[in-house]
Write a protein that holds these residues in place. Structure first.
Motif, mmCIF file in Angstrom:
data_model
loop_
_atom_site.group_PDB
_atom_site.id
_atom_site.type_symbol
_atom_site.label_atom_id
_atom_site.label_comp_id
_atom_site.label_asym_id
_atom_site.label_seq_id
_atom_site.Cartn_x
_atom_site.Cartn_y
_atom_site.Cartn_z
ATOM 1 N N LEU A 173 20.766 -46.016 74.903
ATOM 2 C CA LEU A 173 22.179 -46.367 74.809
ATOM 3 C C LEU A 173 22.406 -47.460 73.765
ATOM 4 O O LEU A 173 23.453 -47.489 73.107
ATOM 5 C CB LEU A 173 22.708 -46.801 76.172
ATOM 6 C CG LEU A 173 22.905 -45.653 77.177
ATOM 7 C CD1 LEU A 173 23.266 -46.188 78.557
ATOM 8 C CD2 LEU A 173 23.975 -44.677 76.679
ATOM 9 N N ASP A 174 21.436 -48.343 73.598
ATOM 10 C CA ASP A 174 21.533 -49.339 72.519
ATOM 11 C C ASP A 174 21.602 -48.652 71.161
ATOM 12 O O ASP A 174 22.379 -49.045 70.285
ATOM 13 C CB ASP A 174 20.330 -50.283 72.551
ATOM 14 C CG ASP A 174 20.465 -51.369 73.609
ATOM 15 O OD1 ASP A 174 21.560 -51.514 74.177
ATOM 16 O OD2 ASP A 174 19.463 -52.056 73.867
ATOM 17 N N SER A 175 20.765 -47.625 70.979
ATOM 18 C CA SER A 175 20.748 -46.925 69.688
ATOM 19 C C SER A 175 22.005 -46.084 69.477
ATOM 20 O O SER A 175 22.472 -45.927 68.354
ATOM 21 C CB SER A 175 19.496 -46.051 69.572
ATOM 22 O OG SER A 175 19.527 -44.986 70.507
ATOM 23 N N LEU A 176 22.563 -45.563 70.563
ATOM 24 C CA LEU A 176 23.802 -44.784 70.456
ATOM 25 C C LEU A 176 25.002 -45.698 70.217
ATOM 26 O O LEU A 176 25.976 -45.309 69.568
ATOM 27 C CB LEU A 176 24.019 -43.956 71.729
ATOM 28 C CG LEU A 176 23.079 -42.765 71.920
ATOM 29 C CD1 LEU A 176 23.167 -42.249 73.348
ATOM 30 C CD2 LEU A 176 23.398 -41.655 70.929
ATOM 31 N N GLY A 177 24.930 -46.910 70.750
ATOM 32 C CA GLY A 177 25.967 -47.913 70.512
ATOM 33 C C GLY A 177 27.356 -47.448 70.903
ATOM 34 O O GLY A 177 27.555 -46.810 71.940
ATOM 35 N N THR A 178 28.311 -47.737 70.025
ATOM 36 C CA THR A 178 29.713 -47.401 70.311
ATOM 37 C C THR A 178 30.071 -45.972 69.907
ATOM 38 O O THR A 178 31.238 -45.592 69.979
ATOM 39 C CB THR A 178 30.643 -48.383 69.575
ATOM 40 O OG1 THR A 178 30.402 -48.283 68.157
ATOM 41 C CG2 THR A 178 30.400 -49.809 70.035
ATOM 42 N N SER A 179 29.078 -45.195 69.487
ATOM 43 C CA SER A 179 29.380 -43.837 69.022
ATOM 44 C C SER A 179 29.693 -42.887 70.173
ATOM 45 O O SER A 179 30.254 -41.812 69.951
ATOM 46 C CB SER A 179 28.202 -43.278 68.214
ATOM 47 O OG SER A 179 27.074 -43.040 69.046
ATOM 48 N N VAL A 180 29.319 -43.258 71.399
ATOM 49 C CA VAL A 180 29.475 -42.346 72.530
ATOM 50 C C VAL A 180 30.224 -43.012 73.679
ATOM 51 O O VAL A 180 30.319 -44.238 73.761
ATOM 52 C CB VAL A 180 28.105 -41.844 73.049
ATOM 53 C CG1 VAL A 180 27.336 -41.154 71.934
ATOM 54 C CG2 VAL A 180 27.296 -42.981 73.658
ATOM 55 N N THR A 181 30.727 -42.150 74.564
ATOM 56 C CA THR A 181 31.326 -42.581 75.825
ATOM 57 C C THR A 181 30.517 -41.945 76.952
ATOM 58 O O THR A 181 30.299 -40.725 76.942
ATOM 59 C CB THR A 181 32.793 -42.137 75.936
ATOM 60 O OG1 THR A 181 33.542 -42.711 74.864
ATOM 61 C CG2 THR A 181 33.400 -42.563 77.271
ATOM 62 N N VAL A 182 30.055 -42.764 77.884
ATOM 63 C CA VAL A 182 29.284 -42.227 79.004
ATOM 64 C C VAL A 182 30.227 -41.523 79.971
ATOM 65 O O VAL A 182 31.181 -42.118 80.482
ATOM 66 C CB VAL A 182 28.511 -43.350 79.730
ATOM 67 C CG1 VAL A 182 27.828 -42.808 80.983
ATOM 68 C CG2 VAL A 182 27.483 -43.974 78.792
ATOM 69 N N ILE A 183 29.964 -40.253 80.216
ATOM 70 C CA ILE A 183 30.767 -39.442 81.131
ATOM 71 C C ILE A 183 30.168 -39.447 82.524
ATOM 72 O O ILE A 183 30.878 -39.553 83.530
ATOM 73 C CB ILE A 183 30.879 -37.991 80.621
ATOM 74 C CG1 ILE A 183 31.573 -37.962 79.253
ATOM 75 C CG2 ILE A 183 31.631 -37.121 81.618
ATOM 76 C CD1 ILE A 183 32.991 -38.477 79.264
ATOM 77 N N ASP A 184 28.855 -39.338 82.599
ATOM 78 C CA ASP A 184 28.198 -39.318 83.904
ATOM 79 C C ASP A 184 26.782 -39.855 83.759
ATOM 80 O O ASP A 184 26.104 -39.590 82.751
ATOM 81 C CB ASP A 184 28.170 -37.897 84.472
ATOM 82 C CG ASP A 184 27.857 -37.860 85.958
ATOM 83 O OD1 ASP A 184 28.154 -38.850 86.656
ATOM 84 O OD2 ASP A 184 27.310 -36.841 86.436
ATOM 85 N N GLU A 185 26.338 -40.595 84.758
ATOM 86 C CA GLU A 185 25.013 -41.205 84.757
ATOM 87 C C GLU A 185 24.500 -41.183 86.187
ATOM 88 O O GLU A 185 25.098 -41.784 87.077
ATOM 89 C CB GLU A 185 25.109 -42.640 84.236
ATOM 90 C CG GLU A 185 23.804 -43.423 84.262
ATOM 91 C CD GLU A 185 24.030 -44.890 83.938
ATOM 92 O OE1 GLU A 185 23.088 -45.544 83.468
ATOM 93 O OE2 GLU A 185 25.166 -45.396 84.169
ATOM 94 N N VAL A 186 23.426 -40.450 86.416
ATOM 95 C CA VAL A 186 22.892 -40.289 87.771
ATOM 96 C C VAL A 186 21.402 -40.582 87.761
ATOM 97 O O VAL A 186 20.659 -40.037 86.937
ATOM 98 C CB VAL A 186 23.131 -38.863 88.309
ATOM 99 C CG1 VAL A 186 22.449 -38.669 89.665
ATOM 100 C CG2 VAL A 186 24.623 -38.572 88.412
#
Length: 331
Positions: free
Chosen positions: A127-140
């Motif tokens: 997630l650090d490498s993805l940074g602000t490029s993505v929005t987390v939709i689901d995390e399980v």
């Protein structure tokens, strides 16, 4: 399928066929709609192998792996010139009583290891490498529960293919040579009403599942008036051949919040097999005789992805980065 046909499949099929693990994280994100965000996301995907090595080297016996799946809309942005022949969005299913929703998802990260801390650290750095490029939709965060049981108390994944049947069921072959070794992936997050389930007598639970609860023996319900979950999820093609998929479902939950569930993830050589399985569960066979498991298990998500074999993923991401570079420089 004869074994020799699989000699041409890339050896590294993105760890789709990795052994079932003790821990897993299922991470679904969307990529923001601009070239800079897409370039950052592709750069993160380009570095997945190095990240696995960086974290996994801390304990090689932990068997850290990560399968990357790409959704239909994201694939059109990353590789608009060519896509897997069967890739399409998850279609909402409306049954007589229950509905399977379709939810957003551009990228899936199926992170697995024998240690939860390896999964955690990998996701943190990813997630650090993805940074602000993505929005987390689901995390399980999932875990292996006793002898591979779900939170309903039944053994899960018994019907998984093994040996040479595994790649024949889960990995694309010569029918789509550009993407041989890849796999179609469907995920659904189910939340269970454990109080309602506990109120059902054990023999009725067994009839709903299609297996005995303690010793996991299959129950023959061919002549039963209502088919079990096991029978509805058994798919046969036009020639009478049973079509398998590879499941790596995981329980998840937080008792303090009364959250108990199963994260379904299915890998398939042919997407229609999972789609037909879900149609039978929600619509019923015959129509109306839906899967009674749905009375206590509510689907919260539903998304389809394609997980390319690692060489194909590297080719696709490399081409995307080369195409995006001029656009980024003009911004």
């Amino acid at each position: 399928m004869p074994q020799q046909q699989w000699d041409r499949v890339p050896i590294d099929a993105q760890s789709v066929d990795a052994p079932l693990s003790q821990s897993a994280i299922f991470l679904v994100v969307t990529v923001k709609d601009n070239p800079t965000a897409l370039e950052q996301a592709c750069s993160a995907l380009d570095g997945i192998d190095d990240l696995i090595k960086t974290v996994g080297f801390r304990d090689l016996s932990g068997r850290l792996s990560c399968v990357v799946g790409i959704g239909h809309l994201a694939w059109n942005r990353i590789a608009p010139d060519r896509q897997p022949t069967q890739l399409r969005p998850f279609a909402r299913i409306e049954g007589p009583v229950h509905v399977a929703p379709a939810t957003p998802g551009d990228l899936l990260f199926h992170i697995r290891a024998e240690r939860a801390d390896l999964c955690f650290e990998f996701e943190r750095l990813l997630l650090d490498s993805l940074g602000t490029s993505v929005t987390v939709i689901d995390e399980v965060s999932g875990f292996r529960y006793f002898d591979s049981r779900d939170l309903l108390g039944f053994v899960d994944g018994t019907a998984n293919p093994t040996g040479v049947d595994l790649p024949a069921s889960a990995l694309i072959g010569d029918e789509d040579p550009d993407f041989a070794g890849g796999s179609y992936v469907v995920v659904q997050k189910y939340q269970h009403d454990l109080n309602a389930w506990k109120a059902i007598p054990t023999h009725v639970q067994e009839a709903i599942i299609g297996r005995t609860k303690i010793d996991n023996v299959e129950i023959d319900d061919d002549d039963a008036p209502r088919k079990s979950h096991k029978s509805l999820a058994t798919i046969v093609d036009a020639d009478g051949n049973e079509c398998d998929i590879l499941r790596d479902n995981m329980p998840f939950g937080q008792p303090g919040r009364q959250e108990f569930g199963t994260y379904f993830i299915g890998y398939a050589r042919h997407l229609w097999v999972i789609e037909e399985m879900l149609r039978r569960m929600y619509v019923g066979d015959p129509v109306g005789s839906y899967d009674r498991l749905l009375d206590v298990s509510t689907p919260l998500t539903g998304t389809t992805f394609f997980a390319p074999a690692r060489p194909a993923l590297q080719r696709v991401i490399g081409a995307a980065l080369a195409r995006l570079a001029p656009k980024i420089s003009q911004e």
